[in-house]
Design a protein around this motif. Sequence first.
Motif, PDB file in Angstrom:
ATOM      1  N   PHE A 157      37.024 -16.823  10.499  1.00  0.00           N
ATOM      2  CA  PHE A 157      36.648 -17.970   9.683  1.00  0.00           C
ATOM      3  C   PHE A 157      36.212 -17.471   8.318  1.00  0.00           C
ATOM      4  CE2 PHE A 157      32.672 -16.610  11.612  1.00  0.00           C
ATOM      5  CZ  PHE A 157      31.740 -16.724  10.588  1.00  0.00           C
TER       6      PHE A 157
ATOM      7  N   SER B 105      35.502 -24.391  12.630  1.00  0.00           N
ATOM      8  CA  SER B 105      35.639 -23.237  11.748  1.00  0.00           C
ATOM      9  C   SER B 105      36.429 -23.637  10.508  1.00  0.00           C
ATOM     10  CB  SER B 105      36.349 -22.086  12.459  1.00  0.00           C
ATOM     11  OG  SER B 105      35.553 -21.577  13.507  1.00  0.00           O
TER      12      SER B 105
ATOM     13  N   PRO C 166      40.286 -22.807  11.363  1.00  0.00           N
ATOM     14  CA  PRO C 166      40.383 -23.064   9.929  1.00  0.00           C
ATOM     15  C   PRO C 166      41.724 -23.706   9.589  1.00  0.00           C
ATOM     16  CG  PRO C 166      39.498 -20.866  10.318  1.00  0.00           C
ATOM     17  CD  PRO C 166      39.945 -21.390  11.649  1.00  0.00           C
TER      18      PRO C 166
END
Length: 412
Positions: A143, A118, A77
Amino acid sequence: EFTGCPAFSSAFGSIPRACRLTGVYTQDVTLTNEITWVLDGLVRIGDDNANSATITIEPGTVLIGAGQTADYIYVSPGSKISANGTAAAPIVLTSPQDGFDAEFDDPQPGDVGGVVLSGNAPSNACPTAPFNCFSEFDQTQRFGGDDPNDSSGQISYFQVRYAGIEFQPNAEVNSFTFQGVGSGTTAHHLQAFRGQDDGVEFFGGTVNVSYMVVTEGGDDAVDWDLGYSGNLQYGLVIHGEGFGEDYGIEGASNPDSFDALPRATPTLANYTFLGNGNGDSGILFKDGSGGRIFNTIVSGFPTGCIEWDDAPATYDAAGTPAAPNTDVSAFNGVIIDCPTPFVDDSAAPFAVGDFFNSAAFDNNEDTDPLLDGYMPLSNSPALMGGVQIIDNQFFDTTTYRGGFDGRSDWTA
């Protein structure tokens, strides 16, 4: 011209022009196409919304595994991928036995991991801060978030061959895995070939994908879970024989809480699902999942074309045949052709066949789509009857049903 491996990599084995990648990269890296890139174990881009980085992959680049099977790319992320191949020069991730060594030339499903993106988009498994959703295959990789427009970058004209890792039952890396990936991500022209697990799986998120091909996969072709609510248009699924084929779509919402929000309600249009007598059902909704299916062909699945499980949640969310909740579940412009059209849960409050044939829907048929392979013949009913999706600007309007108009083959 190959001049050597860049500083962020190292030479690998006896394969010419091969450079090894492994571990965590917190700086931008570019994979150029004169090098065969070898993924050795986990190759992670960035930390969790910290030390973010971008992996750029040139058109025509080939990546392989090191032979440990758990060789995969993981974009964290806050980090991004920029992997834009072309029709003439796709990016390919494949088995180390896919033609690189004459002595070892027997590629098999599961020879390499896959691609995992993610992001920070919503998931019904962690709808509030601190958004602690974790990868089913690695409980240290988080995530999810509250940004439906989050971007994990761009990925296009990308093939993943002979992929898929099953760390343990229901804990797998798929050919393509999207975890909490937002609609700011660009994803199109993706192919999963002979993967050991799903072709593409969505864990929550809102990412949209156009032009997806899943051929001879080892489990489900398209799998969604944890509240995925993106859009999918133009797809081809062809089951092989003996690769462990299962569903064309396995649509789930949340296995631990069937009515968790946001509910899985993706919209899918212009797919052709060909079971070829193998696998299970063409489209499965379970765990309270919805799904809006438009202009799609489902043919040749031995258990059924459309199956709903987990009554009453899956059925209640959809409404009733007389009054369907079309924001959750709908069928418009769908052709089915299976020995058993519909399969119901034993506790079903109504028949899914009655829902499919609801007067609220248009141009659904149980008939032979008359295909030559996956292309419609000149007299195919699929060449007409397409239904416009009026409430979603992502979709092209088509007058045909299935993935192809009978003239052009975009899989080329």
